[in-house]
Design a protein around this motif. Sequence first.
Motif, short mmCIF file in Angstrom:
data_model
loop_
_atom_site.label_atom_id
_atom_site.label_comp_id
_atom_site.label_asym_id
_atom_site.label_seq_id
_atom_site.Cartn_x
_atom_site.Cartn_y
_atom_site.Cartn_z
N GLU A 115 0.82 -1.21 0.00
CA GLU A 115 0.00 0.00 0.00
C GLU A 115 0.86 1.26 0.00
OE1 GLU A 115 -2.45 -0.40 3.44
OE2 GLU A 115 -3.68 -1.99 2.56
N ASP A 158 -0.57 -1.21 9.39
CA ASP A 158 -0.31 -1.46 7.97
C ASP A 158 -0.23 -2.95 7.70
OD1 ASP A 158 -0.16 1.26 7.57
OD2 ASP A 158 2.02 1.33 7.36
N ARG A 159 -0.60 -3.35 6.51
CA ARG A 159 -0.48 -4.75 6.07
C ARG A 159 0.80 -4.90 5.27
NH1 ARG A 159 -3.88 -8.50 8.40
NH2 ARG A 159 -5.75 -7.41 9.03
N ASN A 161 4.01 -7.80 3.63
CA ASN A 161 4.40 -9.13 3.17
C ASN A 161 5.86 -9.34 3.52
OD1 ASN A 161 1.85 -9.11 1.96
ND2 ASN A 161 2.67 -8.47 0.00
N HIS A 168 6.89 -16.86 1.55
CA HIS A 168 6.09 -15.63 1.47
C HIS A 168 5.04 -15.66 2.57
CE1 HIS A 168 7.25 -14.08 -2.58
NE2 HIS A 168 7.67 -15.32 -2.69
N ASP A 170 2.11 -13.34 3.55
CA ASP A 170 1.40 -12.18 3.00
C ASP A 170 0.32 -11.67 3.95
OD1 ASP A 170 2.90 -12.36 0.68
OD2 ASP A 170 1.47 -13.69 -0.30
N ASN A 171 0.08 -10.38 3.86
CA ASN A 171 -1.03 -9.71 4.53
C ASN A 171 -0.93 -9.80 6.06
OD1 ASN A 171 -3.28 -8.07 4.23
ND2 ASN A 171 -4.69 -9.79 4.36
N GLU A 173 -0.43 -8.02 9.65
CA GLU A 173 -0.67 -6.69 10.19
C GLU A 173 0.43 -6.31 11.15
OE1 GLU A 173 -4.06 -4.06 12.48
OE2 GLU A 173 -4.48 -6.12 11.97
#
Length: 175
Positions: A115, A158-159, A161, A168, A170-171, A173
Amino acid sequence: MAKNQESRFKIRLLAGILASSILVLPAGAQSPAPDGTTAPAGKPPAAAAAPFRNQPVRMANRARAYYGMVWGVESLSVKAVESGEIIRFSFHVIDADKAKTLNDKRVDPVLIAPEKGVKLVVPSLEQVGMLRQMSTPVEGKSYWMAFSNSGRLVRRGDRVNVVIGQFHADNLEVE
């Protein structure tokens, strides 16, 4: 005798103050709604239903099972520490053979905040070395690595990775 009467008076005074505060507080604790309607019995007003802030970040059961079966890790967490200057990624090893990739010295870990369009790396300090643990993983132990967040671009909520070679996550927090 005078001291005895004085102590009785103080006790009665204290009891009276306590009793009056117990009777007064519940009456003032609930006020009528501004439009004159009252809330239904048993249901709190909407303002009292504010979200609870200190809830732990929960990971979906599927994701938890995936990281455990494929990568041999659990309890993945990302936290902003040192006033937000460092983002710490930590994990708990449940299968040492599968978790070797995460502690591999030849692989450079990266934390990506899609983001914000930011990619953070693990810094290497002159006297300390890389801010990550690179020993052979042991089952039942927790490991961490720290990503430099100079400028504090990545913040709590914020999210992000985390990418370490083929691994990996991912997402996640940031706490």
